[in-house]
Enzyme design. Structure first.
Site, PDB file in Angstrom:
ATOM      1  N   HIS A  98       0.857  -1.188   0.000  1.00 20.73           N
ATOM      2  CA  HIS A  98       0.000   0.000   0.000  1.00 20.73           C
ATOM      3  C   HIS A  98       0.897   1.243   0.000  1.00 20.73           C
ATOM      4  O   HIS A  98       1.942   1.263   0.647  1.00 20.73           O
ATOM      5  CB  HIS A  98      -0.912  -0.004   1.231  1.00 20.73           C
ATOM      6  CG  HIS A  98      -1.948   1.069   1.154  1.00 20.73           C
ATOM      7  ND1 HIS A  98      -1.662   2.390   1.445  1.00 20.73           N
ATOM      8  CD2 HIS A  98      -3.243   1.036   0.776  1.00 20.73           C
ATOM      9  CE1 HIS A  98      -2.757   3.120   1.251  1.00 20.73           C
ATOM     10  NE2 HIS A  98      -3.736   2.323   0.852  1.00 20.73           N
ATOM     11  N   GLU A 169      -4.055   2.265  -7.193  1.00 16.30           N
ATOM     12  CA  GLU A 169      -4.399   3.379  -6.301  1.00 16.30           C
ATOM     13  C   GLU A 169      -3.473   4.553  -6.609  1.00 16.30           C
ATOM     14  O   GLU A 169      -2.361   4.625  -6.066  1.00 16.30           O
ATOM     15  CB  GLU A 169      -4.223   2.966  -4.839  1.00 16.30           C
ATOM     16  CG  GLU A 169      -5.093   1.818  -4.411  1.00 16.30           C
ATOM     17  CD  GLU A 169      -5.365   1.848  -2.914  1.00 16.30           C
ATOM     18  OE1 GLU A 169      -6.529   1.877  -2.535  1.00 16.30           O
ATOM     19  OE2 GLU A 169      -4.405   1.885  -2.121  1.00 16.30           O
TER      20      GLU A 169
END
Ligand code: PGA
Length: 267
Positions: A98, A169
């Site tokens: 992430h 993302e």
């Protein structure tokens, strides 16, 4: 093209479980609010709580993943938790790379690839997070960055049948707790998702003996970055957007449920 079932994942980051598993949420008893995170026959749902909340969220009967796992089984890594421990705790999925971990904890592409391999070895389904920063986008390097982040993992995978989910993302679209921040436009996101799908396909062709297997060519590609009920429709109707990794909006069961319902319409 195979129809891929939509997946909506809740990334609760370093926030307490929104459903206090006891306290009412927006006037609803928490057990009812919990249903929002259960998914539907058309849509898979997974929750990524903090490590400390994993047991209680599992107990509530949800599908649970960890936000991180160290590639080594055990060792002198203060504050870390290994993929094996995550698996033993009852998780089925794990986020790898992430952007907040890449930034806050210096996770490199090589380290993230090691995480993905360790996840697979421990029978966890990795969700590989990739995406460019605003500076990289401005410099016109978005695709190059995303390709580098993806390639290193694809090259390391033991087989083209390895389970894998990708979350695109764009770092500049992640809300960071700001509910007013705009997401990437649906067109922008779709263009990148189609590009990622092409990279998955091209990577399979590099291994001719594996021709008969579809493997990760059909991996789901989620979009993450300020997805909310207001923009979920236009994002989730794109042919290469197979779901969402939702941060801020996932902390509100009502909003999360709306996103799941929108996904169901496009499943
Ligand atoms: P956001 O977070 O939905 O709050 O932008 C997404 C993520 O970081 O996974």
């Amino acid at each position: 093209m195979t129809k891929r079932k939509k997946l909506i994942a809740a990334n609760w980051k370093m926030y307490p479980a929104p459903v206090a598993l006891g306290a009412p949420v927006q006037g609803k008893p928490s057990m009812e609010a919990l249903k929002a995170y259960r998914g539907t026959p058309e849509v898979d749902a997974i929750v990524f709580p903090t490590f400390l909340d994993i047991p209680k969220v599992l107990k509530a009967g949800l599908i649970v993943g960890a936000q991180y796992g160290h590639p080594e089984e055990s060792g002198a890594h203060t504050g870390d938790v290994s993929m094996k421990m995550v698996k033993d705790a009852g998780c089925t999925h794990v986020l790898c790379g992430h952007s907040e971990r890449r930034k806050d904890h210096g996770e490199t592409n090589t380290f993230v690839a090691a995480q993905v391999l360790s996840a697979l070895k421990n029978d966890l389904h990795p969700i590989l997070c990739i995406g460019e920063t605003w500076e990289e986008k401005k410099a016109g390097h978005s695709k190059k960055v995303v390709q580098e982040q993806l390639d290193i993992v694809l090259r390391a995978l033991p087989s083209h049948d390895s389970p894998l989910t990708i979350a695109y993302e764009p770092v500049w679209a992640i809300s960071g707790g700001d509910a007013t921040k705009p997401a990437a436009s649906a067109a922008e996101a779709e263009e990148m998702h189609a590009f990622i799908r092409e990279l998955l396909k091209a990577s399979r062709h590099a291994e001719p003996f594996d021709k008969l297997r579809t493997g990760f060519v059909e991996a789901r590609i989620l979009y993450g970055g300020s997805m909310k009920p207001e923009n979920a429709e236009e994002l989730l109707r794109q042919p290469n957007i197979d779901g969402g990794l939702v941060g801020g909006a996932s902390l509100d069961p009502v909003k999360f449920q709306k996103i799941v319902e929108t996904a169901a319409k496009h499943s």
